[in-house]
Design a protein around this motif. Structure first.
Motif, PDB file in Angstrom:
ATOM      1  N   ALA A   1     -14.733  -1.674   8.504  1.00  0.00           N
ATOM      2  CA  ALA A   1     -15.437  -2.700   7.723  1.00  0.00           C
ATOM      3  C   ALA A   1     -16.344  -3.476   8.657  1.00  0.00           C
TER       4      ALA A   1
ATOM      5  N   VAL B   1     -19.716  -5.020   4.402  1.00  0.00           N
ATOM      6  CA  VAL B   1     -19.306  -6.298   3.806  1.00  0.00           C
ATOM      7  C   VAL B   1     -20.546  -7.188   3.717  1.00  0.00           C
TER       8      VAL B   1
ATOM      9  N   LEU C   1     -18.658 -11.751   3.264  1.00  0.00           N
ATOM     10  CA  LEU C   1     -17.273 -11.974   3.671  1.00  0.00           C
ATOM     11  C   LEU C   1     -16.671 -13.115   2.851  1.00  0.00           C
TER      12      LEU C   1
ATOM     13  N   TYR D   1     -13.433 -12.988   0.470  1.00  0.00           N
ATOM     14  CA  TYR D   1     -12.325 -13.865   0.873  1.00  0.00           C
ATOM     15  C   TYR D   1     -11.920 -14.758  -0.299  1.00  0.00           C
TER      16      TYR D   1
ATOM     17  N   TRP E   1     -10.019 -12.901  -2.886  1.00  0.00           N
ATOM     18  CA  TRP E   1      -8.631 -12.709  -2.438  1.00  0.00           C
ATOM     19  C   TRP E   1      -7.839 -14.015  -2.588  1.00  0.00           C
TER      20      TRP E   1
ATOM     21  N   LEU F   1     -12.299  -6.211  -3.679  1.00  0.00           N
ATOM     22  CA  LEU F   1     -11.716  -5.480  -2.546  1.00  0.00           C
ATOM     23  C   LEU F   1     -11.363  -4.060  -2.966  1.00  0.00           C
TER      24      LEU F   1
ATOM     25  N   PHE G   1     -12.572  -0.896  -0.801  1.00  0.00           N
ATOM     26  CA  PHE G   1     -11.599  -0.503   0.222  1.00  0.00           C
ATOM     27  C   PHE G   1     -10.577   0.472  -0.326  1.00  0.00           C
TER      28      PHE G   1
ATOM     29  N   THR H   1     -12.190  -3.987  11.809  1.00  0.00           N
ATOM     30  CA  THR H   1     -13.315  -4.834  11.405  1.00  0.00           C
ATOM     31  C   THR H   1     -14.265  -4.970  12.593  1.00  0.00           C
TER      32      THR H   1
ATOM     33  N   MET I   1     -13.298 -11.895  10.452  1.00  0.00           N
ATOM     34  CA  MET I   1     -12.977 -10.777   9.551  1.00  0.00           C
ATOM     35  C   MET I   1     -11.517 -10.350   9.654  1.00  0.00           C
TER      36      MET I   1
ATOM     37  N   LEU J   1      -8.831  -9.445   6.861  1.00  0.00           N
ATOM     38  CA  LEU J   1      -8.918  -8.307   5.933  1.00  0.00           C
ATOM     39  C   LEU J   1      -7.643  -7.461   5.949  1.00  0.00           C
TER      40      LEU J   1
ATOM     41  N   ALA K   1      -5.275  -9.086   3.683  1.00  0.00           N
ATOM     42  CA  ALA K   1      -5.706  -8.981   2.284  1.00  0.00           C
ATOM     43  C   ALA K   1      -5.373  -7.598   1.737  1.00  0.00           C
TER      44      ALA K   1
END
Ligand SMILES: Cc1ncc(C[n+]2csc(CCOP(=O)(O)OP(=O)(O)O)c2C)c(N)n1
Ligand SMILES: [Mg+2]
Length: 785
Positions: free
Chosen positions: A656, A684, A687, A691, A694, A714, A718, A726, A735, A738, A741
């Motif tokens: 990522a 990404v 971000l 974020y 999430w 996401l 992903f 990242t 990052m 992630l 997450a």
């Protein structure tokens, strides 16, 4: 104004003083927070401005005028709004309480129509100046609005903040005759009585910048005494007496006061005051103009009469005026005791039953309040622009191109747009050309209140200055950049005209204007700012010009959406979307966590990137799906299963990355394929957005005690089982979340030291951003499973 009217104002100001004092008292003494943390508040700082503010709201302001109130005088503002009938009584006992009155005036949280948020001293002083500059722009482009005066009420120690002088000095703020600053000149700051008398220095600084300066030094009693035979000696002595000595008089009375007053004074002064009884001497020698209603109203009128430049009034005041803590060097946060409050209540002719009452509507003071309420009532304003910003400008790139270059091109294209173009306004602190605004400037010109002749001929850049220009050039002050952007983004309210403001700044210097950036977004302003160039990708420029922590800053700032596109089309879509959101007039949510969109921060680069990988993803996903994902914050640039079908059973890893490092990431994915590892590459684009997505699901889970799901943004980009690497030309920390997450092992690569000069390849090697390091990181991530 006749004496009767002045008496009415005097009655009102006494009630304002009482209420402001009691609002703070109640917050501290009537409420049990149960947490042992002091509530606080500023009775002395408030008292200092009571006269000036009473004179403004009850005798001077019009409905269209806009005022920034010194942070520590917020209780005075609320007391006034209460007396005008614009604030419910229940708020008076809820200063600094949840859902109650904010400690410092807040546009977005206070219930009674605050024009400018204040709190970080210096910013609230400058904001009305930039609001006035915005109004000048709006009037020139969209026709004159009804006149507004832009007023700032500022503490004298606020003048220590450099941003104040940056604002005063900038040519973009010259000649604004509708601006008045009032300096609450109480000669005290937080810690101390300010040594020396700085007024002459300040006066000189304002005058040198072309301001009109007014001093309101003495009250009428002192002025009368000066006029009597021998009075000149008294005046000379008060003028030269050290500030600390003068301030110490407030704590004394009787013979002690006389002794201190005459300490060091010429014989003539002692002779002059010899006949004045002890109990009259104190009130006489501390009779300052900032508590004289007539003197202040006269000063305001003098400012109105000067229409070709801003005005500043130095109002000599007493910190703690009318309170037992008056003039005490330690009074900044001092609170009156319950006994002192009781005595004050009685002295104001109030009882515990009547203490919160409004002015009797049948009394002259109550009648005046009613009239002023009418005179000051405002029409609601429209936030939305009522135009449709296109979803794309169809930007094309046949050769490698940088995001900074694309940014300039998209703006030029939008400037030509028949509906949208006229609302765009750009600004930059002396970096317009080096951040690629030249095309926009060529197209629209530079704003100046009156046309200026150009003395240079440059075919690449036509720097034509006129009232029609749509670029506002600033000197090198990032504080000014963000203060102006903040005000341009509030033009819908403060000038009755929504705008589409866009600013540019070298990314490392975002930090230099950070407090003003926060100020604008805390105020609910919406604008676009491009930090460009950014990162160590600006390799030859070295550590002083490279930014590493700005991605984290953008990600973490509430009321800001941070985006970092890599490819031309993604930037085009994101920029059009940002402007469309601003044009829609939707207000950013300042209370919801995580905060909604607000302003947009684009972190850009000068590194040209080959666009072919993006075009491949576009062919795979189609514009509609891809655009949705790009705007949501992430899309799969390379899908390993499609790119490398022979690796169907191979271990999977996902790489990522944001922005300029994508070529290295793509190369690493190809190398990994050769080593039998299937690597997805996720670009990404924001971000911040992923974020927030999430966080939203997590918070929802936390609040409702349910299992949080992986948010859609996401899930579509992903693979929720493969470990992640990242890669970011920014601090690796930004990052690193992630992994959490996605619930997978993560290896974050990024720049965690200061940069230095070199080539891109050399610096990427230094910071482990070359394909070889990314491959190793991917293998490490796989081994962490
Ligand atoms: C940027 C910033 N630094 C520090 C503070 C803390 N602070 C609050 S008020 C104050 C002193 C203000 O003095 P002055 O402006 O003279 O106001 P007064 O209370 O005397 O009216 C300080 C240092 C702040 N609010 N903002
Ligand atoms: Mg002060």
């Amino acid at each position: 104004m006749n004496q009767r009217d002045l008496d009415v104002l005097d009655e009102i100001q006494r009630r304002v003083l009482w209420l402001a004092t009691r609002i703070v008292d109640s917050a501290n003494h009537d409420r049990d927070t149960g947490d042992g943390v002091k509530v606080g508040g500023h009775q002395a700082s408030s008292a200092s401005l009571v006269t000036a503010m009473t004179a403004l709201w009850f005798a001077h302001l019009d409905a269209e005028d806009r005022v920034a109130v010194k942070p520590h005088a917020s209780p005075v503002y609320h007391a006034i709004q209460y007396l005008l009938g614009n604030l419910d009584r229940s708020y008076l006992t809820r200063l600094r309480a949840r859902g109650g009155l904010q400690s410092y005036p807040s546009r977005t949280k206070d219930p009674d129509g605050v024009d400018f948020s204040t709190g970080s001293v210096g910013l609230g002083a400058a904001a009305p100046l930039f609001a006035a500059a915005t109004r000048r722009y709006v009037d020139a482009h969209f026709g004159p609005r009804p006149r507004s005066r832009f007023v700032a009420l500022i503490g004298d120690a606020e003048l220590d903040e450099g941003n104040v002088w940056e604002a005063v000095a900038d040519p973009a703020t010259t000649g604004l005759g509708n601006v008045m600053w009032l300096v609450d000149f109480n000669r005290q700051s937080l810690d101390r009585v300010v040594p020396g008398v700085r007024i002459n220095q300040w006066r000189g600084q304002f005058e040198a910048a072309g301001w009109h300066v007014v001093e309101v030094k003495y009250g009428r009693r002192l002025a009368a005494a000066y006029g009597r035979p021998g009075g000149a000696a008294l005046r000379d002595w008060i003028d030269v007496m050290p500030n600390e000595q003068y301030q110490s008089l407030f704590g004394l009375s009787g013979p002690e006061l006389r002794k201190r007053f005459l300490d060091g004074a010429p014989e003539a002064v002692a002779a002059f005051v010899a006949d004045i009884p002890d109990d009259e001497l104190g009130p006489l020698v501390t009779d300052l103009g900032g508590h004289d209603l007539a003197a202040l109203l006269d000063a305001y009128a003098q400012c109105d009469a000067v229409t070709d430049r801003p005005s500043v009034v130095f109002a000599y005041t007493v910190k703690g005026w009318g309170l037992p803590i008056a003039g005490n060097p330690r009074n900044h946060s001092a609170l009156l005791t319950t006994e002192q409050i009781a005595a004050l209540r009685a002295a104001h002719g109030l009882t515990p039953e009547t203490e919160w009452d409004r002015l009797d509507p049948a009394s002259p003071a109550g009648i005046r309040a009613g009239e002023r309420r009418e005179a000051l009532s405002r029409r609601p304003r429209e936030r939305a622009l009522g135009v449709t910003v296109p979803e794309t400008t169809n930007v094309r790139a046949n050769k490698p191109i940088s995001t900074q270059e694309v940014f300039g091109r998209v703006l030029v294209d939008l400037a030509r747009h028949p509906e949208v173009g006229r609302y765009l306004v750009t600004t930059a602190p002396d970096v317009a050309t080096s951040t690629n605004l030249a095309g926009f400037i060529n197209k629209t010109g530079v704003f100046a209140p009156t046309a200026r002749r150009s003395w240079t001929e440059d075919r690449m850049l036509r720097w034509t200055e006129s009232p029609a220009g749509q670029h506002i050039e600033l000197g090198i002050s990032e504080m000014n950049l963000f203060l102006l952007l903040g005000q341009l983004g509030l033009a819908w309210d403060l000038s009755g005209q929504p705008l589409l403001p866009v600013g540019t700044v070298y990314d490392p210097f975002v930090l230099r204007g950070l407090d003003a950036f926060l100020y604008g977004t805390y105020s609910g302003s919406r604008f676009v700012v491009a930090g460009t160039p950014s990162g160590v990708t600006l390799a030859p420029e070295g550590g002083a010009h490279q930014s590493t922590i700005t991605a984290s800053v953008g990600l973490e700032l509430p009321g800001v959406t941070f985006v970092e596109p890599a490819y031309a089309v993604t930037l085009d879509w994101l920029l059009c979307d940002a402007l469309a959101q601003i044009a829609s007039g939707a207000a950013p949510s300042v209370t919801a966590a995580p905060a909604e969109d607000g302003a947009y921060y684009f972190r850009l680069s000068t590194r040209p990137l080959d666009q072919a990988p993006f075009e491949a993803a576009r062919a795979r996903l189609g514009d509609a799906v891809l655009r949705r994902q790009v705007v949501a914050g992430a899309y799969r640039l390379v899908d390993a299963h499609q790119a490398y079908p022979h690796l169907a059973d191979a271990p999977v890893v996902q790489l990522a990355a944001s922005g300029a490092v994508l070529p290295e990431v793509l190369a690493a994915a190809a190398e990994l394929a050769e080593e039998g590892v299937a690597a997805h590459v996720v670009d990404v684009t924001s971000l911040d957005r992923i974020y927030r997505a999430w966080q939203r699901t997590l918070r929802q889970g936390v609040r409702t005690a349910t299992v949080p799901s992986v948010p859609g943004a996401l899930r579509s980009a992903f693979d929720d089982r493969a470990p992640v690497v990242t890669v970011h030309d920014a601090a690796s920390h930004a990052m690193a979340w992630l992994g959490s997450a996605l619930g997978v092992p993560a290896v974050p690569l990024g720049v965690d030291e200061f940069g230095q000069s070199g080539s891109v390849a050399e610096l990427y090697e230094l910071h482990d951003l070359l394909p070889g390091s990314i491959v190793n990181a991917a293998l490490a991530a796989l081994s962490l499973r």
